[in-house]
Design an enzyme around this catalytic site. Structure first.
Site, PDB file in Angstrom:
ATOM      1  N   GLY A  12      63.760 -52.300  18.817  1.00 61.15           N
ATOM      2  CA  GLY A  12      63.164 -51.655  17.645  1.00 61.15           C
ATOM      3  C   GLY A  12      63.897 -50.369  17.298  1.00 61.15           C
ATOM      4  O   GLY A  12      64.017 -49.473  18.124  1.00 61.15           O
ATOM      5  N   GLY A  16      59.925 -44.914  16.794  1.00 61.89           N
ATOM      6  CA  GLY A  16      59.871 -44.781  18.246  1.00 61.89           C
ATOM      7  C   GLY A  16      61.212 -45.099  18.895  1.00 61.89           C
ATOM      8  O   GLY A  16      61.723 -44.330  19.719  1.00 61.89           O
ATOM      9  N   VAL A  80      64.137 -60.162  18.993  1.00 62.50           N
ATOM     10  CA  VAL A  80      63.679 -60.397  20.364  1.00 62.50           C
ATOM     11  C   VAL A  80      62.478 -61.334  20.305  1.00 62.50           C
ATOM     12  O   VAL A  80      61.553 -61.144  19.510  1.00 62.50           O
ATOM     13  CB  VAL A  80      63.327 -59.063  21.054  1.00 62.50           C
ATOM     14  CG1 VAL A  80      62.569 -59.307  22.349  1.00 62.50           C
ATOM     15  CG2 VAL A  80      64.604 -58.289  21.342  1.00 62.50           C
ATOM     16  N   GLU A 176      47.973 -43.705  -1.891  1.00 58.48           N
ATOM     17  CA  GLU A 176      49.274 -43.218  -2.386  1.00 58.48           C
ATOM     18  C   GLU A 176      49.839 -44.181  -3.432  1.00 58.48           C
ATOM     19  O   GLU A 176      50.386 -43.763  -4.452  1.00 58.48           O
ATOM     20  CB  GLU A 176      50.238 -43.044  -1.207  1.00 58.48           C
ATOM     21  CG  GLU A 176      49.791 -41.888  -0.299  1.00 58.48           C
ATOM     22  CD  GLU A 176      50.786 -41.532   0.793  1.00 58.48           C
ATOM     23  OE1 GLU A 176      51.525 -42.419   1.235  1.00 58.48           O
ATOM     24  OE2 GLU A 176      50.804 -40.355   1.211  1.00 58.48           O
ATOM     25  N   ALA A 320      53.739 -42.165  12.471  1.00 58.09           N
ATOM     26  CA  ALA A 320      55.144 -41.936  12.823  1.00 58.09           C
ATOM     27  C   ALA A 320      55.297 -40.868  13.915  1.00 58.09           C
ATOM     28  O   ALA A 320      56.120 -41.025  14.825  1.00 58.09           O
ATOM     29  CB  ALA A 320      55.911 -41.536  11.563  1.00 58.09           C
ATOM     30  N   GLN A 321      54.493 -39.816  13.837  1.00 53.67           N
ATOM     31  CA  GLN A 321      54.630 -38.734  14.821  1.00 53.67           C
ATOM     32  C   GLN A 321      54.351 -39.214  16.239  1.00 53.67           C
ATOM     33  O   GLN A 321      55.019 -38.813  17.184  1.00 53.67           O
ATOM     34  CB  GLN A 321      53.677 -37.585  14.470  1.00 53.67           C
ATOM     35  CG  GLN A 321      54.279 -36.576  13.526  1.00 53.67           C
ATOM     36  CD  GLN A 321      55.522 -35.900  14.113  1.00 53.67           C
ATOM     37  OE1 GLN A 321      55.638 -35.678  15.303  1.00 53.67           O
ATOM     38  NE2 GLN A 321      56.474 -35.601  13.253  1.00 53.67           N
TER      39      GLN A 321
HETATM   40  C1  LIG Z   1      53.354 -48.399   3.890  1.00 51.67           C
HETATM   41  C2  LIG Z   1      53.248 -47.515   5.097  1.00 51.67           C
HETATM   42  C3  LIG Z   1      53.059 -46.153   4.930  1.00 51.67           C
HETATM   43  C4  LIG Z   1      52.969 -45.320   6.043  1.00 51.67           C
HETATM   44  N1  LIG Z   1      52.792 -43.979   5.851  1.00 51.67           N
HETATM   45  C5  LIG Z   1      52.776 -43.164   6.920  1.00 51.67           C
HETATM   46  C6  LIG Z   1      52.678 -41.753   6.740  1.00 51.67           C
HETATM   47  O1  LIG Z   1      52.586 -41.253   5.619  1.00 51.67           O
HETATM   48  N2  LIG Z   1      52.685 -40.963   7.852  1.00 51.67           N
HETATM   49  C7  LIG Z   1      52.783 -41.504   9.112  1.00 51.67           C
HETATM   50  O2  LIG Z   1      52.811 -40.756  10.092  1.00 51.67           O
HETATM   51  N3  LIG Z   1      52.862 -42.821   9.306  1.00 51.67           N
HETATM   52  C8  LIG Z   1      52.866 -43.667   8.250  1.00 51.67           C
HETATM   53  N4  LIG Z   1      52.961 -45.010   8.437  1.00 51.67           N
HETATM   54  C9  LIG Z   1      52.949 -45.538   9.814  1.00 51.67           C
HETATM   55  C10 LIG Z   1      54.309 -45.368  10.466  1.00 51.67           C
HETATM   56  O3  LIG Z   1      55.320 -45.838   9.616  1.00 51.67           O
HETATM   57  C11 LIG Z   1      54.288 -46.113  11.785  1.00 51.67           C
HETATM   58  O4  LIG Z   1      53.280 -45.557  12.589  1.00 51.67           O
HETATM   59  C12 LIG Z   1      55.626 -46.002  12.489  1.00 51.67           C
HETATM   60  O5  LIG Z   1      56.620 -46.633  11.729  1.00 51.67           O
HETATM   61  C13 LIG Z   1      55.553 -46.624  13.873  1.00 51.67           C
HETATM   62  O6  LIG Z   1      56.802 -46.516  14.479  1.00 51.67           O
HETATM   63  P1  LIG Z   1      57.278 -47.659  15.488  1.00 51.67           P
HETATM   64  O7  LIG Z   1      58.588 -47.202  16.028  1.00 51.67           O
HETATM   65  O8  LIG Z   1      56.188 -47.992  16.424  1.00 51.67           O
HETATM   66  O9  LIG Z   1      57.468 -48.935  14.581  1.00 51.67           O
HETATM   67  P2  LIG Z   1      58.392 -49.136  13.303  1.00 51.67           P
HETATM   68  O10 LIG Z   1      58.817 -47.867  12.716  1.00 51.67           O
HETATM   69  O11 LIG Z   1      57.645 -50.111  12.445  1.00 51.67           O
HETATM   70  O12 LIG Z   1      59.679 -49.844  13.892  1.00 51.67           O
HETATM   71  C14 LIG Z   1      59.637 -51.112  14.501  1.00 51.67           C
HETATM   72  C15 LIG Z   1      61.044 -51.649  14.497  1.00 51.67           C
HETATM   73  O13 LIG Z   1      61.084 -52.776  15.346  1.00 51.67           O
HETATM   74  C16 LIG Z   1      61.802 -53.807  14.731  1.00 51.67           C
HETATM   75  N5  LIG Z   1      61.276 -55.063  15.293  1.00 51.67           N
HETATM   76  C17 LIG Z   1      60.019 -55.525  15.220  1.00 51.67           C
HETATM   77  N6  LIG Z   1      59.918 -56.686  15.894  1.00 51.67           N
HETATM   78  C18 LIG Z   1      61.141 -56.946  16.387  1.00 51.67           C
HETATM   79  C19 LIG Z   1      61.665 -58.019  17.152  1.00 51.67           C
HETATM   80  N7  LIG Z   1      60.909 -59.036  17.553  1.00 51.67           N
HETATM   81  N8  LIG Z   1      62.993 -57.994  17.484  1.00 51.67           N
HETATM   82  C20 LIG Z   1      63.774 -56.961  17.067  1.00 51.67           C
HETATM   83  N9  LIG Z   1      63.323 -55.934  16.336  1.00 51.67           N
HETATM   84  C21 LIG Z   1      62.022 -55.915  16.001  1.00 51.67           C
HETATM   85  C22 LIG Z   1      61.527 -53.633  13.253  1.00 51.67           C
HETATM   86  O14 LIG Z   1      62.543 -54.221  12.461  1.00 51.67           O
HETATM   87  C23 LIG Z   1      61.499 -52.114  13.127  1.00 51.67           C
HETATM   88  O15 LIG Z   1      62.752 -51.589  12.831  1.00 51.67           O
HETATM   89  C24 LIG Z   1      53.065 -45.861   7.350  1.00 51.67           C
HETATM   90  C25 LIG Z   1      53.257 -47.249   7.514  1.00 51.67           C
HETATM   91  C26 LIG Z   1      53.353 -48.066   6.392  1.00 51.67           C
HETATM   92  C27 LIG Z   1      53.572 -49.546   6.576  1.00 51.67           C
END
Ligand SMILES: Cc1cc2nc3c(=O)[nH]c(=O)nc-3n(C[C@H](O)[C@H](O)[C@H](O)COP(=O)(O)OP(=O)(O)OC[C@H]3O[C@@H](n4cnc5c(N)ncnc54)[C@H](O)[C@@H]3O)c2cc1C
Length: 452
Positions: A12, A16, A80, A176, A320-321
């Site tokens: 990912g 994170g 994955v 939003e 995100a944080q």
């Molecule tokens: C429309 C929207 C608006 C948002 N607005 C906010 C906001 O204003 N403020 C805020 O704090 N949060 C916001 N969020 C939430 C925030 O984006 C998430 O909490 C954050 O992205 C989580 O981070 P992460 O690293 O867990 O996952 P992600 O950032 O989603 O990253 C996951 C990554 O894993 C990859 N992946 C997934 N499955 C696989 C696999 N099987 N094999 C390989 N790669 C894979 C994906 O391609 C992606 O790149 C929002 C979310 C959305 C959808």
């Protein structure tokens, strides 16, 4: 004998995974970051792509580019599909290979979440969700196409359903998106059509809860609702949708005719819990320990939206944080381990606050005891979002686009794109399915049927 260089596999490249990779930049280890896309996506601004303010390239950056100078890191594009905890490998598929094993000494799973239709997967066909760039472009196409169809429609009675936009879910994404939609419709498109008046378009925001922005304090949620209503959004609270189909939605027994329904409600975690075959919470997120590892597996970390961790008796939110702080912590723990240092204490999330923007010049901001709404919060929202964009060139281009739109009401990206191929086919109307699946266009849902 050659010294074994430990390998850290990060799955990912979202908030994170990227934070973890950066925290490992000086670690004497081989870092392998695997993502199924080639880009890191700034999801908080997806709604601005869906409403034509920004283009996809404003909020997506190639992961390879971001980590290009990090010599110990290899980026692999692949999906994955599983984890073998005993053999310490993940299985990766791409266009050429199915389930190729990639071994690890340490594993960080940061695979995020996708949308959830709360057991009503049949709704997806009629109400696309907003999670990736393809979704945002598909929604943008759908919105713009509705106006084009209405302008071409001889019978004005048919305009109503084409010019009714229903958003299901009044959390930050729904609020939003609704605010931005009012701006697109009532300002940018206002004077460009001859047969229809875009400013008469109806925007309905539906939620089964009793407040918009349910995770915010009551005063901010009330201020956001008032602002939405001032912008002309119909806010319908207290009832979820009973039905979504090609004619629109049914809410509390009432049919709302609409050709554009957008799902802005729940999310479900990635299937990481299934790959690991471990305990999950009710939502399916992997239960992790205070050091973000799996019980019994100090070498496997799970972070971000796909992980479940309580702090002070409450589960950490999927924002995100949290993902960034957890990713950074996991990377640093591995660094300490590889370099023979004692592990740091348990992870603790530092909440910097939450924000949501409601149209031009208005946002709600909540940090500790400070609750702010209005222009000041909006400016803070803009500054914070610019700061967290992945690359400095994006900060400049997004900032310029925002200023331009603020001053002129013009939007940067109003193209209806058929990413599948020949323009003018019905596929242009429904690229959601086309982009996501890469297959030929499925039967159009309503709008195209009525062109003939
Ligand atoms: C429309 C929207 C608006 C948002 N607005 C906010 C906001 O204003 N403020 C805020 O704090 N949060 C916001 N969020 C939430 C925030 O984006 C998430 O909490 C954050 O992205 C989580 O981070 P992460 O690293 O867990 O996952 P992600 O950032 O989603 O990253 C996951 C990554 O894993 C990859 N992946 C997934 N499955 C696989 C696999 N099987 N094999 C390989 N790669 C894979 C994906 O391609 C992606 O790149 C929002 C979310 C959305 C959808």
């Amino acid at each position: 004998m050659r010294e074994h260089i430990p390998r850290v596999v990060i799955v990912g490249g979202g908030f994170g995974g990227l934070a973890a990779a950066k925290a490992l930049r000086k670690t004497p280890a081989q870092i392998v970051l695997i993502d199924r896309t080639n880009h890191h996506l700034f999801q908080p601004l997806l709604y601005q792509v869906a409403t034509c303010l920004l283009g996809p390239a404003h909020i997506g950056s190639p992961i390879r580019g971001i980590l290009g100078n990090q010599k110990n890191t290899t980026v692999i594009m692949g999906e994955v599909t599983g984890v073998d905890k005993d053999q310490r490998c993940v299985f990766v598929s791409d266009a050429d290979r199915k389930g190729a094993p990639v071994s690890y000494d340490y594993l960080i799973l940061a695979t995020g979440a996708r949308h959830s239709y709360f057991g009503h997967d049949e709704f997806e066909k009629f109400a696309p969700g907003l999670k990736g760039l393809a979704d945002a472009v598909a929604i943008r196409n759908k919105i713009l196409q509705a106006f084009e169809q209405a302008e071409g429609e001889e019978d004005p009675r048919r305009h109503r359903d084409l010019l009714t936009f229903v958003l299901v879910g009044a959390g930050p994404t729904g609020v939003e998106l609704a605010g931005a939609l009012t701006h697109l419709i009532r300002k940018t498109l206002r004077s460009e059509f001859r047969r229809i008046d875009p400013s008469t378009a109806r925007i309905v925001l539906v939620d089964m809860g009793n407040r918009v922005l349910g995770s915010f304090s009551e005063d901010l949620s009330k201020a956001a609702k008032q602002q939405l209503e001032k912008l002309g959004v119909e806010v319908r609270l207290g009832h979820g949708v009973d039905q979504i189909d090609e004619d629109g939605v049914i809410v509390a027994g009432e049919r709302i005719l609409s050709k554009t329904v957008i799902w802005t409600a729940g999310v479900a975690p990635s299937p990481a819990g299934k790959w690991l075959n471990v305990e999950t919470d009710r939502a399916g997120r992997v239960r992790i320990q205070k050091d973000l590892t799996l019980p019994g597996h100090h070498e496997i970390f799970v972070v971000g939206d796909t992980a479940s961790l309580d702090q002070d008796g409450r589960p950490l939110a999927g924002v995100a944080q949290v993902a960034m702080q957890q990713g950074r912590y996991a990377g640093k723990q591995i660094h300490r381990n590889v370099t023979g240092q004692a592990p740091a204490g348990p992870f603790r999330y530092f909440d910097k606050g939450t924000m949501a923007v409601v149209g031009k010049g208005f946002a709600g901001l909540q940090t500790g005891k400070l609750h702010l709404s209005g222009l000041l919060a909006w400016l803070a929202w803009g500054a914070v979002h610019l700061e967290f964009l992945a690359q400095s060139n994006l900060r400049v281009s997004v900032f310029l686009q925002w200023v331009w739109t603020y001053l002129t009401d013009q939007r940067g990206s109003r193209l209806i794109l058929n990413l599948h191929g020949s323009e003018g086919r019905t596929a242009a109307v429904y690229p959601h399915e086309v982009i996501v699946s890469g297959k030929s266009a499925p039967k159009a849902i309503g709008v195209a049927d009525r062109v003939h």
